[in-house]
Every structure is written in structure tokens, then in C-alpha cells.
Design an enzyme around this catalytic site. Structure first.
Site, mmCIF file in Angstrom:
data_model
loop_
_atom_site.group_PDB
_atom_site.id
_atom_site.type_symbol
_atom_site.label_atom_id
_atom_site.label_comp_id
_atom_site.label_asym_id
_atom_site.label_seq_id
_atom_site.Cartn_x
_atom_site.Cartn_y
_atom_site.Cartn_z
ATOM 1 N N LYS A 25 0.837 -1.207 0.000
ATOM 2 C CA LYS A 25 0.000 0.000 0.000
ATOM 3 C C LYS A 25 0.867 1.251 0.000
ATOM 4 O O LYS A 25 1.775 1.394 0.816
ATOM 5 C CB LYS A 25 -0.904 0.021 1.243
ATOM 6 C CG LYS A 25 -2.151 -0.812 1.099
ATOM 7 C CD LYS A 25 -2.961 -0.815 2.371
ATOM 8 C CE LYS A 25 -3.960 0.303 2.429
ATOM 9 N NZ LYS A 25 -4.813 0.201 3.632
ATOM 10 N N LEU A 26 0.547 2.140 -0.922
ATOM 11 C CA LEU A 26 1.271 3.407 -1.062
ATOM 12 C C LEU A 26 0.263 4.548 -1.116
ATOM 13 O O LEU A 26 -0.812 4.406 -1.713
ATOM 14 C CB LEU A 26 2.076 3.413 -2.367
ATOM 15 C CG LEU A 26 3.124 2.306 -2.553
ATOM 16 C CD1 LEU A 26 3.526 2.205 -4.015
ATOM 17 C CD2 LEU A 26 4.344 2.584 -1.687
#
Length: 337
Positions: free
Chosen positions: A142-143
Site C-alpha cells: 500500500k502506497l
């Protein structure tokens, strides 16, 4: 004798009906809460891990992460960073024992404007999963959906075969840039968009179909399907089951255990609200965004600018709380406190 098909269908929970046309994902770090709902995937974030790490049931994982950080040694700051990465991976690995699909593990939100640092941290997390016997095909990194985050996602996908989940997504500009980057999955937020509108406009309640968060995800879904993008749309951040039902048919929806529980007890009839077929007839027009166009279009959306900024700050604050908690556990004894 079993009941008639009609009766059986009527008694089917909204959760089971939803699973027929949407992949259901559990949004939690509390993996003991997952079993009952049988989700395909699970998502975590720094806030959820912080909450779970304070529960008595998970202290063994915290101790294991601390021991790992100490074993690697180095300056105190380095030990804590390694312990936190390990903690995220330990939670992820335990969650994967309970689901058939993938788990999402988040890169520190404080790196949201540093592409190279996000790439390096993502690769480190994948390496830790590998050490734990988990292949990268079962992980989504996740970014934050900043311009830098989206470019980090593009590089991770193209050069390292690492699948990414772009989070804190509030604007159409962010969604278009993610599609063009070819990332695996996006998490457009619903509830936080509603929160902003309730706080900043005169309208305080919305029917699910009129909910601004629902409308945002619907627009993104229709755009992706109309123009054939492969990126998965996973609606996230729900305030009530009405929002979830209004997005039935979306590729994936990630839902908290509380709302999964409500859907399980709900026997009302559920029909898909979104479909690839309907998306083909939507009035979306294709656009292309370079960095300048992205920044302008995103900046035009006051809600998205404020919520992205706020989301990064909140996740960063919880990362700092987690650091403090581990620092206290790791070093207080030797500091003679």
C-alpha cells in the site's frame, strides 16, 4: 426437507449476496476477527496495526518484532524501523493463514513524497515476507496516492513485479494517474469523502446513491471499465452498510469487521449497483495526465486535497505512536526507566 429455493434465497445474508458479484475484503489488523466472515483478501494500515498491537492477544507478535529489531542491531532508530517492518509482516503472515487471497501492507506514510524511499521500503517488506515463507504474489504493497507514490507504484510493478494497492485516493485525478501507471489495485475512499461533505456543507445526510463517496467510486469504476483498464477498483472506508450496498458489483470492497457483521445479519435483497455493461454507456471521456496536469486537476478538488493531506498526517501520527510504543518496550529497561 430443505426449504424452497425462493425461501432459501430470501434468507441469504446481504454479505453472501454481495460475495456473488464483488470480492469481499476484511479491513482489519485483528486477524482473530476474520474467520467468521470468510473474506477473500484483507487490508491493514498503520492505524489498524497500532490498534491490534495494543491487544493482549497479539503481544507475542510484538515481542517477536522487538527481538528481531534488536537482533539486527544498529542505532536505536534503525532497530525500531526494523521492528516495525517486521511487525507489519508478522501480522500480514498471520492474516494470510486465514484467507485464500492477498493481504495489503502499508509503506510508512511519512515517505509519501519520496518515490525512491517508498520503492526501497516496499522491496524491504517483500524481502521480509519472503523470509517468512510468503511469496510476493500474495502481497499488495500500500502506497499513498501522491504523484510520487503513484510513480513508485509504477516502478515496483514494472521493474520488480511487486503488486501495489494505491490508498488515500480521493480525486478523479488520482484514479486516472493510477490507471495510467498500471498498478494492480486502487482503494478509493468513500466514508472520508462523506465526512468532508457533512463537515463542510449544509447537507448533513445523504441517501446511499447520492452519497458523494459512493458517486466518486462509481465515476472511477465506470471510467476504468469503459476504457478497459485492468487496475482493480476496491472501494474502502465505509461509514454504513448503505454505502456498501450502493457499490455492490464493484470489483472489490474492503469492509471493517463491524460492518461485515451487520451485513451478515441483514437478509434484505441485494442487487448489483455497478456493472461493466452499464459502465460502457457512461458519459466518461478519456483523459491523459502528466505530472503538471495531475497536480492541477487534483488541486482543483478541495475535498481531495484536504483529505489526502489529512490521511497522510493521520497515518504518520499512528506510525509515530507505534514507534513510541516499541521504543518504550525495547529500550526503557536498559535506560533504567
Amino acid at each position: 426437507m430443505s426449504g424452497s429455493p425462493v425461501k432459501r434465497q430470501r434468507m441469504e445474508s446481504a454479505l453472501d449476496q454481495l460475495k456473488q458479484f464483488t470480492t469481499v475484503v476484511a479491513d482489519t489488523g485483528d486477524f482473530n476477527a476474520i474467520d467468521e466472515y470468510k473474506p477473500q483478501d484483507a487490508t491493514t494500515n498503520p492505524s489498524l496495526i497500532l490498534a491490534a498491537a495494543q491487544m493482549p492477544a497479539y503481544q507475542e507478535l510484538v515481542e517477536e518484532a522487538i527481538a528481531y529489531g534488536k537482533k539486527l542491531g544498529g542505532p536505536q532508530e534503525e532497530q525500531i524501523k526494523n521492528a516495525i517492518d517486521k511487525l507489519f509482516v508478522l501480522f500480514g503472515a498471520e492474516i494470510l493463514k486465514k484467507i485464500p487471497g492477498r493481504v495489503s501492507t502499508e509503506v510508512d506514510a511519512r515517505l509519501s513524497f519520496d518515490k525512491d524511499a517508498m520503492v526501497a521500503r516496499a522491496r524491504r517488506l517483500i524481502e521480509l515476507y519472503k523470509e517468512a515463507g510468503v511469496g510476493k504474489d500474495r502481497i499488495l504493497i500500500k502506497l499513498s496516492s501522491t504523484w510520487e507514490g503513484i510513480q513508485a507504484g509504477k516502478e515496483l510493478e514494472e521493474q520488480h513485479g511487486i503488486h501495489c494497492n494505491m490508498t488515500l485516493l480521493f480525486s478523479f485525478a488520482q484514479a486516472v494517474a493510477c490507471a495510467e501507471a498500471g498498478v494492480t489495485l486502487i482503494s478509493p475512499f468513500v466514508g472520508r469523502i462523506l465526512d468532508w461533505h457533512v463537515a463542510n456543507t449544509d447537507k448533513k445526510s445523504y441517501e446511499p446513491q447520492e452519497d458523494p463517496g459512493v458517486k466518486s467510486v462509481t465515476k472511477i469504476y465506470n471510467y476504468y471499465k469503459k476504457f478497459g483498464y485492468k487496475t482493480i477498483v476496491m472501494g474502502a472506508s465505509f461509514r454504513n452498510t448503505g454505502e456498501i450496498k450502493a457499490l455492490a458489483g464493484c470489483d472489490f470492497l474492503t469492509i471493517s469487521p463491524k460492518l461485515l457483521g451487520e451485513l451478515l445479519k441483514d437478509n434484505s435483497k441485494l442487487a448489483p449497483a455497478l456493472s461493466v455493461k452499464a459502465a460502457q454507456t457512461s458519459d466518461s471521456e478519456k483523459i491523459h495526465l502528466d505530472e503538471k496536469a495531475f497536480r492541477w486537476l487534483h488541486n482543483e478538488d478541495q475535498m481531495a486535497v484536504e483529505k489526502l493531506s489529512d490521511g497522510i498526517r493521520k497515518f504518520a501520527a499512528d506510525a509515530i505512536k507505534l514507534e513510541r510504543m516499541l521504543t518504550e518496550r525495547m529500550f526503557s529497561a536498559e535506560n533504567g526507566k
